[in-house]
Structures are given as structure tokens and as C-alpha cells.
Design an enzyme around this catalytic site. Structure first.
Site, PDB file in Angstrom:
ATOM      1  CE1 TYR A  78      -2.713  -3.119   0.532  1.00  0.00           C
ATOM      2  CE2 TYR A  78      -3.262  -2.630   2.751  1.00  0.00           C
ATOM      3  CZ  TYR A  78      -3.518  -3.478   1.616  1.00  0.00           C
ATOM      4  OH  TYR A  78      -4.350  -4.580   1.727  1.00  0.00           O
ATOM      5  CB  SER A 136     -13.545  -5.804  -0.510  1.00  0.00           C
ATOM      6  OG  SER A 136     -12.433  -5.068  -0.942  1.00  0.00           O
ATOM      7  N   PRO A 137     -15.865  -5.946   2.888  1.00  0.00           N
ATOM      8  CG  PRO A 137     -16.141  -5.573   4.870  1.00  0.00           C
ATOM      9  CD  PRO A 137     -15.051  -5.329   3.889  1.00  0.00           C
ATOM     10  CG  LEU A 138     -18.980  -2.132   3.624  1.00  0.00           C
ATOM     11  CD1 LEU A 138     -18.556  -0.597   4.370  1.00  0.00           C
ATOM     12  CD2 LEU A 138     -20.402  -2.504   3.995  1.00  0.00           C
ATOM     13  N   GLY A 139     -18.238  -4.541  -0.532  1.00  0.00           N
ATOM     14  CA  GLY A 139     -18.114  -4.581  -2.216  1.00  0.00           C
ATOM     15  C   GLY A 139     -17.369  -3.170  -2.523  1.00  0.00           C
ATOM     16  N   GLY A 145     -17.317  -0.167  -1.516  1.00  0.00           N
ATOM     17  CA  GLY A 145     -18.143   0.945  -1.557  1.00  0.00           C
ATOM     18  C   GLY A 145     -19.360   0.729  -2.243  1.00  0.00           C
ATOM     19  CG  PHE A 146     -21.907  -2.128  -5.357  1.00  0.00           C
ATOM     20  CD1 PHE A 146     -22.252  -1.277  -6.589  1.00  0.00           C
ATOM     21  CD2 PHE A 146     -22.813  -2.890  -5.011  1.00  0.00           C
ATOM     22  CE1 PHE A 146     -23.476  -1.702  -7.210  1.00  0.00           C
ATOM     23  CE2 PHE A 146     -23.921  -3.474  -5.648  1.00  0.00           C
ATOM     24  CZ  PHE A 146     -24.224  -2.597  -6.781  1.00  0.00           C
ATOM     25  CB  SER A 183     -21.184   2.227   1.425  1.00  0.00           C
ATOM     26  OG  SER A 183     -20.471   1.523   2.234  1.00  0.00           O
TER      27      SER A 183
END
Length: 343
Positions: free
Chosen positions: A60, A206-209, A211-212, A214
Site C-alpha cells: 500500500y 472489502s465487506p462493503l463491495g 463501496g458499492f 454503501s
């Protein structure tokens, strides 16, 4: 707010907050790096809120996210957190190359310790599997680093079930980090059951895809051109038009539940079991505060079934990564140990 729940991650003794904080987006891949003072403030706020499981990687930046974490954890803060970092991808000729040979493993891990300003990390993952190096060789070097006190526990990311088994036979694997959310469910067939059979903790990135889950389909339009999500197949117009119905249905159920879509999506991950720790990332304190409220969202079996009915494993169009990120990026195997000739 109620105190943050704690959980055992894996079977070797590591205990973490039931929700972690993914730090990648503070420094890399999701647009320009965010202001350092703001990110340090966010990290300290997370720790004060009980979210003590912090996730970074040498990739990162590269390196800048670990340096940021090092600054945030100075002055006595280190002892309050469970610190996880990753190695296994290096930049060569402007390309990202997966690497897992022993010399690289050692150099990468020791480099991380310097940047983080710590004597050891709690959890060290191989971020992607080197398909040229037997997993036994890579984990063998990590085992030496444990014996030297430089890392405490070993993790893998995006490893196949057979790779996980082979690694675990060399030294117990504490956690497998994988992409798991309402729109990334391919791991449920083989990898999750393997982890559970072996007593390995599951860390959902990435449990929220990304950002998708959200913000829905529209948020992609407002991302800067250097945001990696712009190139991901699921966010391309032809797939996004199909995929947006998933977000619409999640939003409908969230409205009925009196929570946000992101809280509902995170709650679904939490309800997968007490061996699962999601690590949603954010760069905003208000979003962080929203995310930790997901822990108090309770879902009935009927609500779980409803969510899964419109977010089944085959409901999403588009791969998780671009084709340029070949098979070594997703649930990878390694060659047999008998094939290894040390470089």
C-alpha cells in the site's frame, strides 16, 4: 456506545476486535493519499472506539501506509492494537509481481517492521500466493520468523483450499483473509469450510463491495481517474447496470430495518459466524462510526435468506479483478514441494 466485542481469531491464541479497520484506502489504490494528520486522527479514534485490529501491507503506497501506521502507533499506542501486515507483491518494471521465495519473505517482513517502527507484528499474511514457489517453502520461512519473535501469527490471503491445507501442515495458519461480502460469495463453497475444519479464522476484506454496498452504482462516477475501482470489471457500465439491482434490494431491506445499506451488508458478514472478522476500510470518521453500528444490527433467519436470495453467488456480473491480475490473484495453488529448487 457499547463496548466493542472481542473475538478469538484462529486457534493459536490471537484475540482481536470483532471488527477491524482496513487502512489501504488511506494511502493507496483509491485515489490520492489522504492527509496524514486526518488519517492518524481516524486511527486513534478507531482505537478509542475499541476497533484495535488494524490491517496494512507493504504494497500500500508502496510502503507509505505502513509508515503512516508507524506514526499513528508511536508514543505507547502499539500495545493497544493487534497489528496485521502483508507481503508478497513487489513492483518490478512498473508491474506488480507476486513473490514468495524465502529471501524475499524475510526481507519484506523485516522491512515492514522497520517502517512500522515495531519489534514484531501480531499477524503477517502472504497477500497473494506465488504460483512458482511451494507454499511449504514460504511458510517455512515465516515459521523461522515466528521463532525469532518477529511475527506472532501467520496468515494467507487469496489461497486455494489445498494451499491452505498444505500451509497449515507446516505451521498452524491463524487467519485467511479473503474477499467476502454479499456480492463476493465464491469462497463459501470450498475455502470457508476448509478454514473451519482446520480452526483458521476468517478475515473478510472489502465487506462493503469496495463501496458499492454503501453507495450503490452512482458513486463510481465521482471517483478520481487514478482510483483502481475504475478498472474493475464489476464497475464497468455493462455490468454495473445489472449489479445495481442488488444494491437497490439491499437498500429496501435496510430501510425496513431502520439501518443503512452498509450497516446491513456488514451485519450479514458478522452473522456468518463468530470466527469471521470483517475489516471495512474508510477515510472518514463519520463513516467509521456508521460501520461499527453494524455490530448491533440483528438479522433473523428470514432476513438472512432474503438477503441471500438476491445476492447469490452467481447474481453478480463481472470478475473481482481485471484480467491483467491473472489467476495468481485469486484463490491460488502452488507447485508441489518436490519441484522446489532453491534459488
Amino acid at each position: 456506545m457499547a463496548s466493542m466485542r472481542r473475538m478469538k481469531l484462529g486457534s493459536q491464541g490471537l484475540e482481536v476486535s470483532a471488527q477491524g479497520l482496513g487502512c489501504m484506502g488511506m494511502s493507496a489504490f483509491y485515489g490520492s493519499p489522504k492527509p496524514e494528520p486526518d488519517m492518524i486522527k481516524l486511527i486513534h479514534h478507531a482505537i478509542d472506539s475499541g476497533v484495535t485490529f488494524l490491517d496494512t501491507a507493504d504494497l500500500y503506497g508502496p510502503h507509505t501506509n505502513e509508515i503512516l501506521l508507524g506514526k499513528a502507533l508511536s508514543g505507547g499506542v502499539r500495545d493497544k492494537v493487534e497489528l496485521a501486515t502483508k507481503f508478497g507483491i513487489r513492483f518490478a518494471d512498473n508491474k506488480m509481481e507476486v513473490q514468495g521465495d524465502p529471501a524475499y519473505v524475510r526481507a519484506a517482513c523485516e522491512g515492514s517492521l522497520k517502517r512500522l517502527g515495531v519489534a514484531s507484528v501480531d499477524l503477517c499474511y502472504q497477500i497473494r500466493i506465488d504460483t512458482r514457489v511451494p507454499i511449504e517453502v514460504t511458510v517455512g520461512e515465516l515459521k523461522k520468523l515466528i521463532e525469532e519473535g518477529k511475527i506472532k501469527y501467520i496468515g494467507l490471503s487469496e489461497a486455494s483450499a489445498s494451499t491452505i491445507r498444505r500451509a497449515h501442515a507446516v505451521h498452524p495458519i491463524t487467519a485467511v483473509q479473503l474477499e467476502w461480502s454479499l456480492w463476493s460469495r465464491d469462497v463459501e463453497e470450498e475455502i470457508i469450510p476448509t478454514c473451519r475444519e482446520l480452526g483458521i479464522g476468517i478475515v473478510a476484506y472489502s465487506p462493503l463491495g469496495r463501496g458499492f454496498l454503501s453507495s450503490g452504482a452512482n458513486f463510481i462516477e465521482n471517483l478520481p481517474n487514478d482510483d483502481a475501482r475504475k478498472n474493475m470489471p464489476r464497475f464497468q457500465a455493462e455490468n454495473l447496470e445489472h449489479n445495481k439491482t442488488i444494491f437497490e434490494r439491499v437498500s429496501d431491506l435496510a430501510a425496513r430495518k431502520g439501518c443503512t445499506p452498509s450497516q446491513l451488508a456488514l451485519a450479514w458478514v458478522h452473522h456468518q459466524g463468530n470466527d469471521v472478522c470483517p475489516i471495512p476500510g474508510t477515510t472518514k470518521i463519520e463513516n467509521f462510526n456508521q460501520n461499527i453500528k453494524a455490530l448491533s444490527v440483528k438479522l433473523t433467519p428470514e432476513e438472512m435468506a432474503e438477503l441471500e436470495s438476491f445476492a447469490s453467488a452467481d447474481a453478480v456480473k463481472g470478475d473481482r479483478y481485471p484480467t491483467s491480475c491473472n489467476s495468481t490473484w485469486m484463490n491460488s495453488d502452488t507447485p508441489p514441494l518436490s519441484s522446489w529448487k532453491a534459488i
